[in-house]
Design a protein around this motif. Structure first.
Motif, short mmCIF file in Angstrom:
data_model
loop_
_atom_site.label_atom_id
_atom_site.label_comp_id
_atom_site.label_asym_id
_atom_site.label_seq_id
_atom_site.Cartn_x
_atom_site.Cartn_y
_atom_site.Cartn_z
N GLU A 117 0.83 -1.22 0.00
CA GLU A 117 0.00 0.00 0.00
C GLU A 117 0.86 1.27 0.00
N ASN A 118 2.05 1.18 0.55
CA ASN A 118 2.99 2.33 0.50
C ASN A 118 3.30 2.70 -0.95
N VAL A 119 3.43 1.67 -1.78
CA VAL A 119 3.75 1.90 -3.20
C VAL A 119 2.56 2.56 -3.89
N LYS A 120 1.37 2.14 -3.49
CA LYS A 120 0.16 2.76 -4.05
C LYS A 120 0.13 4.25 -3.68
N ALA A 141 12.10 2.03 -9.05
CA ALA A 141 13.24 2.40 -8.20
C ALA A 141 12.83 2.34 -6.74
N ALA A 142 11.59 2.78 -6.44
CA ALA A 142 11.11 2.79 -5.05
C ALA A 142 10.99 1.38 -4.48
N LEU A 143 10.72 0.38 -5.36
CA LEU A 143 10.58 -0.99 -4.87
C LEU A 143 11.87 -1.48 -4.19
N SER A 144 13.01 -0.93 -4.63
CA SER A 144 14.29 -1.36 -4.03
C SER A 144 14.36 -0.97 -2.55
N THR A 145 13.56 0.05 -2.17
CA THR A 145 13.59 0.45 -0.76
C THR A 145 12.75 -0.51 0.10
N ILE A 173 1.55 -2.16 -11.23
CA ILE A 173 2.01 -0.76 -11.15
C ILE A 173 1.48 0.02 -12.36
N ALA A 174 1.59 -0.61 -13.55
CA ALA A 174 1.16 0.06 -14.78
C ALA A 174 -0.34 0.36 -14.73
N ALA A 175 -1.12 -0.63 -14.28
CA ALA A 175 -2.58 -0.43 -14.25
C ALA A 175 -2.96 0.62 -13.20
N PHE A 176 -2.27 0.59 -12.05
CA PHE A 176 -2.57 1.57 -11.01
C PHE A 176 -2.21 2.99 -11.50
N ALA A 177 -1.12 3.09 -12.24
CA ALA A 177 -0.71 4.39 -12.78
C ALA A 177 -1.78 4.91 -13.75
N VAL A 186 -8.47 2.04 -7.82
CA VAL A 186 -7.83 0.94 -8.55
C VAL A 186 -8.65 -0.34 -8.43
N THR A 187 -8.40 -1.26 -9.37
CA THR A 187 -8.94 -2.62 -9.27
C THR A 187 -7.77 -3.52 -8.91
N TYR A 188 -7.92 -4.27 -7.83
CA TYR A 188 -6.80 -5.11 -7.37
C TYR A 188 -6.66 -6.36 -8.26
N PRO A 189 -5.45 -6.96 -8.26
CA PRO A 189 -5.23 -8.11 -9.15
C PRO A 189 -6.18 -9.27 -8.89
#
Ligand code: CMC
Length: 426
Positions: A117-120, A141-145, A173-177, A186-189
């Motif tokens: 959810e942080n990434v969202k 890039a953020a995923l590396s954190t 990520i692409a769909a959420f963007a 968003v629609t979750y996977p």
């Protein structure tokens, strides 16, 4: 052993360089010197026009013959008989999966489609009109954190985990963007759906009852297969160069995605659509071709550094386009594209330079007919290419010859000079 004999006319000395796989080692040139102070001969090759940067067993490409194979399998057969996830496995692990392996792989990728959810929240922080490629680069890039274990690139087990994470998360990520750009929740996977089916659902399902059309889902699957790898192209070279520093693959994929964003690479299909819309009608095609020949602009979706023949991917995509148009109705820009291709393929300018349609010429027309906005086109390239980037990264990491990428230069700046005081500088 095959050898190349070189005579240096500056010194009259002769050298014998071994030829292996039709290649000499550039470092073997270093021994060719005028005197002991001389650094040694270098090869100058901007844009790597004739330099092999690695040994690879992932993808074979013969640009003159128009041949493309992943791990030895012709692209035409893979596009006809496989799913994208089968091809991703093939690229990553070298062989096609058996039924049991494929079932396990689909489940494994499915388990990694969710994003934290942080990434969202990171995606939500972008401006409403942010380009989805910019978001994708930032979020990768953020995923590396989040995945600190990703920095342990020497562990084969952890490398595999990051591969599954990236392949699973890229569509999310692409769909959420995309949904962010629309201001929609968003629609979750949905892991019961196929890789492309789930992606389409996350993009287009708003009420919970959206169903993808099987022809369109398969068309996207084929496009994903065609885009999965393409040996040492600009973004793959970026992936290899950046990760040669042993940085984690999330940062590497962010860099590769940035390279792909450019209009000469993955941004070309977006540029093709803009170009077709700008031309506007079949009647204006000759005038447009004239401006291309005058060097005023490029015919986007044409030409390739390696293919000097019809890009085999473009042929498959063109066929695919007709199947898609049977479902969606014909894209009105198709007629302009066909006319451009017809004229260009018989015009001496294009024939002499061996400029043929590439993968991007027809893919945009399909994407547009399927309802994707043009800004999503390079994203639709980045998602499947992730498998190729990761296969090349893994191969490079296992290669004992790998060193940090660090080219040489020919210095042509000023000779040594002293810093003058600030007052009195010109
Ligand atoms: N339209 C018009 N002229 C062209 C084009 C084009 N699309 N592509 C190359 N040329 C000409 C170029 O002007 C040059 O002519 P001259 O010898 O008179 O100066 C000659 O052909 C050689 O071109 P180049 O720029 O030296 O070739 P390159 O190998 O450096 O560039 C390319 C390859 C793909 C960047 C280039 O063909 C191009 O800009 N194409 C349009 C963009 C495009 O469709 N890109 C997608 C590539 S495929 C997907 C991918 O792998 O990313």
């Amino acid at each position: 052993m095959d050898q190349l004999t070189i005579t240096d006319e500056r010194t009259g000395k002769t050298y014998k360089l071994p030829i292996v796989d039709g290649t000499i080692r550039a470092l073997d040139l270093r021994q060719i010197r005028v005197d002991d102070k001389d650094f040694g001969l270098m090869a100058y090759d901007p844009a790597f026009m004739n330099t092999a940067s690695c040994r690879s067993s992932v993808t074979y490409l013969d640009g003159d013959a128009g041949i493309l194979r992943y791990r030895g399998y012709p692209i035409e057969q893979l596009a006809e008989k496989c799913t994208y996830l089968e091809v991703a496995w093939l690229l990553l692990f070298g062989e096609l999966p058996n039924k049991q392996q494929l079932d396990g792989w689909e489940k494994e990728v499915g388990h990694h489609t969710l994003i934290h959810e942080n990434v969202k929240q990171i995606i939500d922080a972008f401006r409403y009109d942010a380009h989805p490629m910019g978001i994708l680069i930032g979020v990768c890039a953020a995923l590396s954190t989040l995945y600190k274990d990703a920095s342990d690139v020497k562990s084969a087990q952890l490398r595999r985990l990051q591969m599954v994470r990236l392949i699973g998360k890229m569509p999310t990520i692409a769909a959420f963007a995309y949904r962010h750009s629309l201001g929609q929740r968003v629609t979750y996977p949905d892991n019961r759906a196929s890789y492309t089916g789930n992606f389409l659902k996350m993009l287009f399902d708003v009420g919970g009852d959206w169903q993808s059309h099987p022809v369109l889902e398969r068309a996207l699957e084929i496009l994903f297969i065609l885009h999965a790898d393409h040996e040492q192209n600009c973004s793959t070279n970026a992936m290899r160069a950046v990760t040669s520093s042993q940085v984690d693959p999330f940062s590497g994929v962010a860099a590769a995605t940035a390279a792909l964003y450019g209009p000469l690479h993955g941004g070309a299909n977006e540029a093709v659509l803009k170009m077709l819309a700008e031309i506007g009608s079949v009647a204006k095609v000759p005038e447009f071709i004239k401006s291309v020949k005058a060097g005023e602009r490029r015919l986007m979706g044409f030409g390739h550094r390696v293919y000097k023949n019809y890009d085999p991917r473009a042929r498959i995509i063109k066929e695919c386009a007709y199947k898609v148009f049977e479902v969606t109705g014909k894209n009105p820009l198709l007629e302009i594209a066909l006319e451009l291709e017809r004229i260009a393929l018989q015009d001496a300018y294009f024939v002499d330079r061996k400029l043929y349609p590439n993968v991007d010429f027809y893919s945009g027309l399909i994407y547009q007919a399927m309802g994707f906005p043009t800004e999503m086109f390079p994203v639709l390239f980045a998602i499947p290419r992730t498998a190729g980037w990761l296969a090349q990264w893994d191969e490079q990491t296992r290669d004992p010859e790998t060193k940090i990428a660090r080219p040489r230069q020919i210095y042509c700046g000023a000779a040594k000079r002293d810093v003058p005081p600030l007052v009195g500088r010109g």
